[in-house]
Design a protein around this motif. Structure first.
Motif, short mmCIF file in Angstrom:
data_model
loop_
_atom_site.label_atom_id
_atom_site.label_comp_id
_atom_site.label_asym_id
_atom_site.label_seq_id
_atom_site.Cartn_x
_atom_site.Cartn_y
_atom_site.Cartn_z
N GLU A 57 37.70 -15.57 -0.99
CA GLU A 57 36.92 -15.46 0.24
C GLU A 57 37.59 -14.63 1.33
O GLU A 57 37.02 -13.65 1.81
CB GLU A 57 36.57 -16.86 0.76
CG GLU A 57 35.61 -16.86 1.93
CD GLU A 57 34.20 -16.41 1.57
OE1 GLU A 57 33.42 -16.20 2.52
OE2 GLU A 57 33.85 -16.27 0.38
N LYS A 58 38.76 -15.01 1.75
CA LYS A 58 39.39 -14.29 2.86
C LYS A 58 39.71 -12.84 2.50
O LYS A 58 39.36 -11.94 3.28
CB LYS A 58 40.65 -15.01 3.34
CG LYS A 58 41.27 -14.36 4.57
CD LYS A 58 42.45 -15.16 5.08
CE LYS A 58 43.03 -14.60 6.35
NZ LYS A 58 43.56 -13.25 6.26
N THR A 61 36.28 -10.88 2.32
CA THR A 61 35.44 -10.84 3.52
C THR A 61 36.18 -10.30 4.73
O THR A 61 35.55 -9.87 5.69
CB THR A 61 34.87 -12.23 3.86
OG1 THR A 61 35.96 -13.13 4.09
CG2 THR A 61 33.98 -12.75 2.75
N GLU A 62 37.51 -10.31 4.69
CA GLU A 62 38.26 -9.89 5.87
C GLU A 62 39.21 -8.72 5.62
O GLU A 62 39.23 -7.76 6.38
CB GLU A 62 39.07 -11.06 6.43
CG GLU A 62 38.19 -12.19 6.94
CD GLU A 62 39.02 -13.37 7.43
OE1 GLU A 62 40.20 -13.19 7.78
OE2 GLU A 62 38.48 -14.48 7.46
N ASP A 63 39.99 -8.79 4.55
CA ASP A 63 41.09 -7.84 4.38
C ASP A 63 40.71 -6.58 3.60
O ASP A 63 40.88 -5.47 4.09
CB ASP A 63 42.27 -8.51 3.66
CG ASP A 63 42.77 -9.74 4.40
OD1 ASP A 63 42.57 -9.81 5.62
OD2 ASP A 63 43.33 -10.63 3.75
N LYS A 66 38.02 -3.52 4.59
CA LYS A 66 38.22 -2.74 5.81
C LYS A 66 38.42 -1.26 5.52
O LYS A 66 38.82 -0.86 4.44
CB LYS A 66 39.43 -3.28 6.57
CG LYS A 66 39.20 -4.65 7.14
CD LYS A 66 40.36 -5.10 7.97
CE LYS A 66 40.03 -6.45 8.57
NZ LYS A 66 41.07 -6.98 9.38
N LYS A 81 30.18 -9.87 -0.22
CA LYS A 81 29.63 -10.47 1.01
C LYS A 81 28.11 -10.58 0.97
O LYS A 81 27.54 -11.48 1.60
CB LYS A 81 30.06 -9.66 2.23
CG LYS A 81 31.53 -9.81 2.56
CD LYS A 81 31.91 -9.11 3.84
CE LYS A 81 32.18 -7.67 3.60
NZ LYS A 81 32.83 -6.97 4.71
N PRO A 96 32.50 -20.94 5.47
CA PRO A 96 31.97 -19.87 6.33
C PRO A 96 30.47 -19.68 6.13
O PRO A 96 29.89 -20.11 5.13
CB PRO A 96 32.72 -18.62 5.86
CG PRO A 96 33.86 -19.11 5.03
CD PRO A 96 33.48 -20.44 4.52
#
Length: 184
Positions: A57-58, A61-63, A66, A81, A96
């Motif tokens: 997940e992290k 969705t975040e790293d 990008k 996502k 989330p």
């Protein structure tokens, strides 16, 4: 009617994690990553055990989605996502947005309902979750990376024989092997 595929990446000796619980041996090349992206385009929903969910997940969705990340990783992050995600856990209290939390006691009934409601592929991930839902799995997908780790968590921790038939296989320049099996 939907189908459930159990897809996990392994070492060639069949382990998802090393003896220490780590997955640092998983260093896929771009050819594998592009094939994974092609497969994820076919996925209608992800069904994760808690540990795999937390590993995915992290980062996705975040790293890794990008700007500056390789294009193939950004593409996977976008696909990830956009795909509904279900996490099966008795310990998580919140998830989330875009993720549905399912308690383990409800796993079989929720997956049965999703198979009836979704006309597509439900990608199941997580060895213990897969073992608990074995009767609901239609296909078994394995990407075996060219490394031997000698022990750890097996692809599917079951204590019974399950006869399968190979219906697809593919090798990559990197040495990774993809195999897709259905029940006999």
């Amino acid at each position: 009617m939907g189908k459930v595929i159990y897809w996990m990446n392994t070492s060639i000796d069949g382990y998802l994690e090393g003896p220490d619980g780590g997955m640092d041996f998983m260093e896929p090349d771009d050819d594998f990553r592009q094939a994974a992206n092609d497969h994820v385009r076919q996925i209608s929903a992800f069904l994760f055990g808690r540990r795999l969910f937390e590993a995915m997940e992290k980062p996705w969705t975040e790293d890794l989605g990008k700007e500056g990340a390789p294009a193939v990783e950004r593409e996977f992050a976008q696909l990830y996502k956009e795909t509904p995600r279900y996490v099966f856990s008795d310990t998580l209290q919140t998830v989330p947005e875009g993720v549905t939390l399912v308690r383990r006691k409800d796993a079989a009934s929720v997956v049965t309902r999703l198979k009836q409601e979704i006309d597509g592929t439900l990608q199941l991930g997580g060895a213990e979750l897969a073992a608990s839902l074995l009767d609901l799995i239609d296909e078994f997908w394995v990407y075996a990376l060219p490394v031997i780790i000698g022990g750890g968590k097996p692809y599917l921790p079951v204590r019974e024989a399950l006869r399968l038939r190979l219906v697809e296989h593919r090798s990559f320049a990197s040495g990774t092997m993809f195999r897709r099996y259905v029940r006999r």
